[in-house]
Design an enzyme around this catalytic site. Structure first.
Site, mmCIF file in Angstrom:
data_model
loop_
_atom_site.group_PDB
_atom_site.id
_atom_site.type_symbol
_atom_site.label_atom_id
_atom_site.label_comp_id
_atom_site.label_asym_id
_atom_site.label_seq_id
_atom_site.Cartn_x
_atom_site.Cartn_y
_atom_site.Cartn_z
ATOM 1 N N HIS A 85 52.881 -27.639 -30.457
ATOM 2 C CA HIS A 85 54.330 -27.834 -30.323
ATOM 3 C C HIS A 85 55.125 -26.574 -30.652
ATOM 4 C CE1 HIS A 85 54.295 -28.818 -34.763
ATOM 5 N NE2 HIS A 85 55.421 -28.151 -34.681
ATOM 6 N N ASP A 134 47.718 -31.641 -30.952
ATOM 7 C CA ASP A 134 48.689 -30.646 -31.425
ATOM 8 C C ASP A 134 47.959 -29.435 -32.000
ATOM 9 O OD1 ASP A 134 51.069 -29.438 -31.960
ATOM 10 O OD2 ASP A 134 51.589 -30.690 -33.685
ATOM 11 N N SER A 238 55.244 -25.304 -39.250
ATOM 12 C CA SER A 238 54.325 -25.904 -38.285
ATOM 13 C C SER A 238 53.303 -24.887 -37.816
ATOM 14 C CB SER A 238 55.089 -26.422 -37.074
ATOM 15 O OG SER A 238 55.633 -27.673 -37.342
#
EC number: 3.4.21.-
Length: 342
Positions: A85, A134, A238
């Site tokens: 992402h 992911d 992230s």
């Protein structure tokens, strides 16, 4: 009279330094191209707060148009693992750079190396925040030279199992609270978190959940954090590593992926379980060889952490056609630790 030859204290110290240098040279090739994974020079410091320089040498900063957006983990001299992402399809690889060897993002250091990106491989199953897949592989434009501040972390093999209750460390330069950025000079932050079983994590996410918007803990996900909240990941980290120590080496057990708010009660952080994608990684990068993880301890039962009834129905949730909704995590998760202890 017998002649005794010995070393004084100063000579012993010098000998120790020489032995240490020899050990490092055996782990870092003379040309800087080889290093055993998961080994660090700095001693482990438990808890949270600012890390020391070189303490997490596989941590990288991924920038988009010069702005830090995500973390990542160096796994070889030319490959980084991060979250899918972090790389929206509409973004060009030419707009990304990878900063290695950094401790304070806002400070200049000769230890920092910046590389452009030659290739981004995102997993084909990734669709949206909270979905499977992911994970992304980033190939640097040229090989990096390993140093005290730039070293790879070990990739776990497909059959790797990390026991519930194991204390791992999540690192990054993200927010320290919702909408509160890390202050200049932005030193790398670390937070120790215990692993939580998938079943208990699903149970926790079902507490005060909106039925139409289930938070599904997929088979390729790993949870870590605290039931009471207060310490977690938040916007900005992230793709960064969840590093777990096993038998003297550090393994990339998880990749910072998503969460429901930052440090909220009953909402532990959710990570991509790296071992699930060992074969996928090896398929795309043949020279990357995941390591077998020794089983040094048993998982601790953690069902007592969630007494919510009924237990979250994972199978039923997976059948719902409505998309899973979370906080807007377009550039997601960074370290978060509320000042609850003050």
């Amino acid at each position: 009279m017998a002649l005794r030859v010995g070393l004084g204290l100063g000579q012993l110290e010098a000998l120790f330094v020489l032995l240490l240098i020899g050990l490092l040279q055996s782990r870092i090739g003379a040309d800087g191209t080889e290093a055993s994974c998961g080994a660090v020079i700095q001693p482990r410091i438990t808890g949270g707060g600012s890390a020391k320089p070189g303490q997490w040498p596989w941590q990288v900063s991924i920038t988009y148009n010069g702005v830090h957006v995500c973390g990542g983990s160096l796994v070889s001299n030319q490959w980084v693992v991060s979250a899918a992402h972090c790389f929206p399809r509409e973004h060009s690889k030419e707009e990304y750079e990878v900063k290695l060897g950094a401790h304070q993002l806002d400070s200049f250091s000769n230890d920092i190396v910046v590389h452009t990106v030659a290739q981004i491989i995102s997993h084909s199953s990734y669709r949206e925040e909270g979905s499977q897949g992911d994970i992304a592989l980033i190939r640097l434009s040229s090989p990096v030279t390993f140093s005290r501040y730039i070293r790879p972390i070990c990739l776990p093999a497909a059959n790797a199992s990390f026991p519930n209750g194991l204390h791992c460390t999540v690192t990054g330069w993200g927010h320290v609270a919702p909408s509160v950025s890390l202050q200049t000079p932005r030193p790398l932050q670390q937070l120790e978190v215990p692993l939580i079983s998938r079943e208990t994590c699903s149970c926790l996410y079902n507490i005060n959940a909106v039925p139409e918007e289930p938070h599904t803990i997929q088979q390729d996900m790993l949870c870590a954090g605290y039931v009471k909240g207060g310490k977690d990941a938040c916007q900005g980290d992230s793709g960064g590593p969840l590093s777990c120590p096993i038998d003297g080496l550090w393994y990339l057990a998880g990749i910072v992926s998503w969460g429901d708010a930052c440090g909220a009660p009953n909402r532990p952080g959710v990570y991509t379980l790296t071992s699930t994608y060992a074969s996928w990684i090896h398929h795309h990068v043949a020279e990357l060889q995941p390591r077998v993880v020794p089983q040094t301890q048993e998982s601790q039962p953690d069902g007592h952490l969630c007494n919510h009834h009924p237990v979250f129905n994972l199978a039923a949730a997976q059948k719902l056609s409505r998309p899973i909704l979370f906080l807007p995590l377009s550039l997601t998760l960074g370290l978060f630790s509320l000042w609850l202890e003050h």
